[in-house]
Scaffold this active site. Structure first.
Site, PDB file in Angstrom:
ATOM      1  N   SER A 282      87.516  32.344  41.211  1.00 42.58           N
ATOM      2  CA  SER A 282      87.194  32.871  42.540  1.00 42.58           C
ATOM      3  C   SER A 282      87.453  31.775  43.561  1.00 42.58           C
ATOM      4  O   SER A 282      87.444  30.596  43.220  1.00 42.58           O
ATOM      5  CB  SER A 282      85.714  33.254  42.621  1.00 42.58           C
ATOM      6  OG  SER A 282      84.922  32.084  42.749  1.00 42.58           O
ATOM      7  N   ASP A 283      87.667  32.151  44.808  1.00 43.97           N
ATOM      8  CA  ASP A 283      87.663  31.125  45.845  1.00 43.97           C
ATOM      9  C   ASP A 283      86.222  30.626  46.017  1.00 43.97           C
ATOM     10  O   ASP A 283      85.270  31.197  45.457  1.00 43.97           O
ATOM     11  CB  ASP A 283      88.238  31.652  47.164  1.00 43.97           C
ATOM     12  CG  ASP A 283      88.731  30.492  48.037  1.00 43.97           C
ATOM     13  OD1 ASP A 283      88.371  29.328  47.765  1.00 43.97           O
ATOM     14  OD2 ASP A 283      89.475  30.742  49.016  1.00 43.97           O
ATOM     15  N   TYR A 284      86.077  29.589  46.776  1.00 48.26           N
ATOM     16  CA  TYR A 284      84.818  28.851  46.959  1.00 48.26           C
ATOM     17  C   TYR A 284      83.690  29.787  47.412  1.00 48.26           C
ATOM     18  O   TYR A 284      83.693  30.261  48.544  1.00 48.26           O
ATOM     19  CB  TYR A 284      85.082  27.788  48.013  1.00 48.26           C
ATOM     20  CG  TYR A 284      84.073  26.694  48.155  1.00 48.26           C
ATOM     21  CD1 TYR A 284      84.343  25.415  47.681  1.00 48.26           C
ATOM     22  CD2 TYR A 284      82.874  26.917  48.810  1.00 48.26           C
ATOM     23  CE1 TYR A 284      83.438  24.388  47.842  1.00 48.26           C
ATOM     24  CE2 TYR A 284      81.958  25.900  48.967  1.00 48.26           C
ATOM     25  CZ  TYR A 284      82.246  24.635  48.484  1.00 48.26           C
ATOM     26  OH  TYR A 284      81.348  23.624  48.650  1.00 48.26           O
ATOM     27  N   ASP A 285      82.794  30.079  46.501  1.00 45.98           N
ATOM     28  CA  ASP A 285      81.659  30.969  46.773  1.00 45.98           C
ATOM     29  C   ASP A 285      82.076  32.397  47.136  1.00 45.98           C
ATOM     30  O   ASP A 285      81.307  33.147  47.742  1.00 45.98           O
ATOM     31  CB  ASP A 285      80.754  30.392  47.888  1.00 45.98           C
ATOM     32  CG  ASP A 285      79.386  31.070  47.920  1.00 45.98           C
ATOM     33  OD1 ASP A 285      78.948  31.560  46.855  1.00 45.98           O
ATOM     34  OD2 ASP A 285      78.761  31.132  48.991  1.00 45.98           O
ATOM     35  N   ALA A 286      83.301  32.773  46.771  1.00 44.17           N
ATOM     36  CA  ALA A 286      83.743  34.138  47.123  1.00 44.17           C
ATOM     37  C   ALA A 286      82.917  35.182  46.381  1.00 44.17           C
ATOM     38  O   ALA A 286      82.769  36.310  46.862  1.00 44.17           O
ATOM     39  CB  ALA A 286      85.228  34.300  46.826  1.00 44.17           C
TER      40      ALA A 286
END
Ligand code: BGC
Length: 751
Positions: A282-286
Site C-alpha cells: 500500500s502507499d504510506y498509510d493508504a
C-alpha cells in the site's frame, strides 16, 4: 548450535538457482512451502508489515524497532546506513524465531547517491537507453548501500501541472510513459534479481493518482474505464510487462473505491488480466486512510485491503494489529494471509536474501559504488539531454566565453534545489550555476553574480516552504542585481522553483513565476541588456509574459547533481540542446487540464463562431506543445511519403518516410515524432497519439530519410467493451518536430 544448523539448512535449500527458470521456480516453491509450514500466524502477518508507525506495546516510531524485528513483526525496514542495517539484519536472521531476513525499501526516485534529473526532465531526453542506465546506476549504488527495493518507477500520467508530483513521472503521454516505465524496471531489476547489484522495482501509484482532481495532492479521482484503459493504465502495464516485482496501491479512489481496497483493480486487472506476479504494497498509510474515505474502522479497512490484493501494509500497522481478529471472526481466511505472505517471501527469495542476508551490506562496496566519477559524468550527460530550449530568437544563444556575463537569480546560487525532490541532502560535489559558469569560462570572461530576489514574497507560499518574506530585502537584492547587470554584456537570469515547491504535497494553484521573480526580470529588461531566461523548476510553468518579453528561454528543470555544469555546457554551446517537452506548457492555469492527445469536440474551436469550444479570453492553444523543443541549429522537414495508401490485413505494413535536413550550421540532434489519428471509429478517438519517434544526429547540411514502419498494432485501442481492437477505415499519420508542427497524410486500412 540449533541456529547454525538452521541457517545451514536454509542456505542449502535456497542455494542459488534463479527463480526465473522452471527448475528454480520449483525449488523456490519447495523452500517457501517448508518455511511457511513452520511459521506461526503472527509471523506470517509480520511478513505483511512494512516498518514504521505504532504497534501497541512494541513499536512507537523508532523506539522498539529492534524488538519488533526480533519478534518477527516487520518484513522490511527503511534505509539508514549499512552499519545500522547490518545490526537489524543480524537481529532478524539470528534472533527472530524464523530467521527471515529483512528487505530494505527506499524512494530511490532519480538516483541513490548520484542524483540524476527529476524524472519529468529525463523523460524530455526521449532516450530510453539513458533512462535505463540512470536506473541501473541507481540500482548499483543502492544495492551496494543496503537498499534492495525502490519505490519507483512512478508512472502516473499527469495532465495537470498544478500537481507537484508531475515532477516524478514521464509526463502526459501513455505510449512514451509505458516505454519509460519499462526502461526503468529493466534498469533497476537488471537481468536477474538474483544478481547482487539489482534491486526490486515498485511501479506506482497504482492507479490513476496523476488524475487527482484540481491538481490537489491526495484528492479524489473519477474516470471512465475507457479513459483508464486507453490513456492512464498503459505505463503501469508497461512496467508489469517488463517484469516489475512489486506495485504500490495509490491513495485515490478508483470508481468510488479506494485503490488500496479495490479488488477489481488489484486482483482482477493487475493479476488476472495483466499477469502480474509480484506483491502489492500500500502507499504510506493508504490502508488507514480508507477510514477517512468512509470505508470503516482500521480492522475493517485492513481486511478489505488484504482481500482486495494488498499484500503489504505500509505504515498503517493495520495488518499486524487487526488481521488475527478478522481471521477469528471469519472476515478473512487463512488463505488470504498465506497468499500475501508467500508473495513477499518469494520477493526475498528472488533477491537472494535467503542465500545471503548480508549480500547488500558490504561497507567496502558501499564506498566503492557511491557517486563515482563515472556516475557523476553520466549525471552530467543525462542532464544535458534533458534541457529544453524553449525560445532563441535572434540566436542569442549560445553564449560566447568572453566579456562580462552577469548571472543572477535565486536558482543561480543553490545546489540543493537543483537536485530536485526526493533527493536527500547528500553532498554531491555539485556546483552552483555561478560556479559552473566560472569553471566554464576560466580566464576568458568575467562572471559577476547576484542573488537578485527571493523565490517568493507570497506569505502563504513562503511559509509552506520554510522561506522568509522580506519585501525591503527583496528590493535591495533587485537593485544590486540591476547594477551588476547594467555593467555586463549579457545577463543570464536563473529563475524557477525551489525543490520544496515540487513533488509530494506540493500542489500550486498558480504555476507562474512569483511576483518577486517577475519584478527582478522586469528590472533586468529595463537595463536594455540582452537577458537570457533560464528556468529550473519541477513542473510546466505558465510563461506567457516571459515568452513575449524574452528572446531566449531555456528550461533546465531540476537537473540533479550535475545540473549546473550541464546547463553551462548547453548555454555556452559545448552541447547543442535536444530535449523535447513531455508535458504541455499551458498559457494560463485556466487551460488545465491541457494535453496534446485530446479528443475532438462536437464544436471544434472556431474563433469566428461564438458557439464553439473555446475561451472568451484566451486561445485554446498551449504556449509550448507536447514534443516541443528547439536546437541551436534548424531542421527542415521534407514531404511526408507513404509507400502505400491503402492496405489490407493484419500482416501488412506501411512505411511513412520523410527527409529531415539540418539546415543550420551546427551538428544537432532532432527527435522526429510520429503520431497517428483515427478519425472514424466506434468510439471517439484522440485527434492524434504518439506512436513512434526517432532521435537522429545530423551534421550541418546533412539530410537523413527517417522511416517509420506502421503496423495494425499502432492502430489499436480499447473499444467500449474494453477489447483491444483496430477498426478498418481511414487514418491519419503525422510526422514532425513536435505534436503541433507536423506534416500529415491519409491512408486506408481494411481487414
Ligand atoms: C508516497 C510514495 C512513497 C511513500 C514512501 C508516500 O507518501 O506517496 O510515493 O513511496 O510515501 O516514502
Amino acid at each position: 548450535m540449533k541456529k547454525i544448523i538452521y541457517m545451514f539448512l536454509v542456505l542449502a535449500v535456497a542455494a542459488s538457482c534463479s527463480a526465473k527458470e522452471p527448475e528454480g521456480q520449483k525449488k523456490m516453491d519447495r523452500f517457501i512451502d517448508g518455511l511457511m509450514a513452520k511459521m506461526t500466524l503472527d509471523e506470517k502477518i509480520g511478513q505483511l508489515n512494512l516498518s514504521g508507525g505504532d504497534i501497541p506495546g512494541v513499536l512507537s516510531g523508532s523506539e522498539g524497532l529492534e524488538d519488533a524485528v526480533r519478534k518477527g513483526l516487520l518484513t522490511s525496514t527503511g534505509w539508514s546506513s549499512v552499519t545500522e542495517l547490518r545490526k537489524l539484519q543480524d537481529i532478524a536472521v539470528n534472533e527472530s524465531r524464523m530467521h527471515i531476513p529483512l528487505m530494505c525499501g527506499l524512494d530511490v526516485i532519480h538516483g541513490f547517491g548520484t542524483i540524476f534529473p527529476i524524472p519529468l526532465a529525463s523523460s524530455c531526453s526521449w532516450d530510453t537507453t539513458l533512462i535505463e542506465k540512470s536506473a541501473r546506476i541507481a540500482a548499483i549504488e543502492a544495492s551496494s548501500n543496503g537498499c534492495n527495493w525502490t519505490y519507483s518507477p512512478m508512472v502516473d500520467i499527469a495532465r495537470d501541472a498544478r500537481w507537484g508530483r508531475i515532477a516524478e513521472g514521464a509526463g502526459e503521454d501513455p505510449w512514451w510513459g509505458a516505454k519509460v516505465a519499462a526502461a526503468m524496471v529493466r534498469g533497476y531489476q537488471g537481468k536477474d534479481l538474483a544478481d547482487s547489484n539489482t534491486i526490486l522495482a515498485c511501479v506506482k501509484h497504482f492507479a490513476l493518482y496523476g488524475a487527482s482532481e484540481a491538481g490537489r495532492d491526495y484528492n479524489t479521482v473519477d474516470m471512465s474505464r475507457l479513459e483508464m484503459y486507453n490513456d492512464y493504465l498503459p505505463p503501469y502495464k508497461g512496467a508489469v510487462d517488463a517484469g516489475v516485482g512489486s506495485a504500490m496501491s495509490s491513495f485515490n479512489l478508483v470508481e468510488g473505491i479506494p485503490a488500496s481496497g479495490n479488488h477489481w483493480l488489484l486482483t482482477d486487472l493487475l493479476r488476472k488480466e495483466w499477469g502480474f506476479n509480484g506483491f502489492v504494497v500500500s502507499d504510506y498509510d493508504a490502508i488507514g486512510e480508507m477510514t477517512s474515505h468512509g470505508l470503516g474502522d482500521k480492522q475493517k479497512v485492513s481486511a478489505i485491503a488484504l482481500k482486495a490484493g494488498v499484500d503489504m501494509d505500509m505504515m498503517t500497522n493495520g495488518y499486524v494489529t487487526t488481521l488475527k481478529k478478522s481471521l477469528e471472526e471469519g472476515k478473512i481466511s487463512q488463505k488470504d494471509i498465506d497468499v500475501a505472505c508467500r508473495r513477499i517471501l518469494e520477493a526475498k527469495y528472488k533477491l537472494g536474501l535467503f542465500d545471503d542476508p548480508y549480500r547488500y551490506l558490504d561497507e567496502k562496496k558501499a564506498k566503492e559504488n557511491f557517486m563515482t566519477k563515472e556516475n557523476l559524468e553520466f549525471a552530467r550527460l543525462i542532464a544535458q539531454k534533458s534541457i529544453v530550449l524553449l525560445k532563441n530568437d535572434g540566436k542569442l544563444l549560445p553564449l560566447r566565453k568572453e566579456g562580462t556575463i552577469a548571472v543572477v537569480g535565486p536558482m543561480a546560487f543553490t545546489t540543493q534545489d537543483l537536485l530536485g525532490m526526493w533527493s536527500g541532502t547528500n553532498d554531491q560535489n555539485s556546483a552552483t550555476i555561478v560556479e559552473a559558469f566560472q569553471e566554464a569560462v576560466g580566464d576568458n570572461a568575467r562572471i559577476v553574480s547576484a542573488q537578485g530576489c527571493h523565490f517568493t514574497e507570497d506569505p502563504m507560499l513562503a511559509a509552506a516552504s520554510g522561506l522568509k518574506v522580506d519585501p525591503a530585502e527583496n528590493e535591495r537584492l533587485i537593485k544590486e542585481a540591476v547594477s551588476k547587470s547594467a555593467a555586463a554584456d549579457v545577463v543570464v537570469a536563473v529563475m524557477g522553483e525551489p525543490r520544496s515547491w515540487t513533488g509530494e504535497a506540493c500542489s500550486r494553484s498558480d504555476i507562474s513565476l512569483p511576483a518577486s521573480q517577475k519584478d527582478l526580470l522586469k528590472a533586468l529588461l529595463k537595463t536594455g541588456k540582452p537577458v537570457i531566461l533560464v528556468l529550473a523548476n519541477g513542473r510546466p510553468l505558465t510563461l506567457e509574459w516571459e515568452d513575449s518579453n524574452f528572446k531566449a528561454i531555456v528550461e533546465a528543470w531540476h537537473g540533479g547533481a550535475e545540473a549546473a555544469r550541464a546547463l553551462s555546457d548547453v548555454l555556452f554551446g559545448d552541447v547543442n540542446p535536444s530535449g523535447k517537452l513531455t508535458a504541455t506548457f499551458p498559457r494560463t492555469v485556466g487551460q488545465i487540464p491541457i494535453y496534446y492527445n485530446a479528443k475532438p469536440t462536437g464544436r471544434p474551436c472556431n474563433p469566428k463562431d461564438h458557439y464553439t469550444s473555446q475561451y472568451l479570453d484566451i486561445t485554446n492553444e498551449p504556449l509550448y506543445p507536447f514534443g516541443y523543443g528547439l536546437s541551436y541549429t534548424e531542421f527542415t522537414y521534407g514531404e511526408l511519403k507513404l509507400d502505400n495508401a491503402s492496405l489490407k490485413g493484419d500482416k501488412a505494413e506501411l512505411t511513412a518516410s520523410i527527409d529531415v535536413t539540418n539546415s543550420g550550421d551546427r551538428e544537432g540532434e532532432e527527435v522526429v515524432q510520429m503520431y497517428i489519428g483515427d478519425p472514424v471509429a466506434s468510439i471517439s478517438r484522440p485527434i492524434k497519439e504518439l506512436k513512434g519517434f526517432q532521435k537522429i544526429d545530423l551534421k550541418p547540411h546533412e539530410t537523413q530519410t527517417v522511416s517509420f514502419i506502421i503496423t495494425t498494432g499502432d492502430l489499436e485501442f480499447y473499444d467500449s467493451s474494453l477489447k483491444r481492437v483496430w477498426e478498418p477505415g481511414d487514418f491519419q499519420v503525422y510526422v514532425g518536430t513536435n505534436s503541433r508542427d507536423v506534416k500529415s497524410k491519409t491512408f486506408n486500412w481494411q481487414k
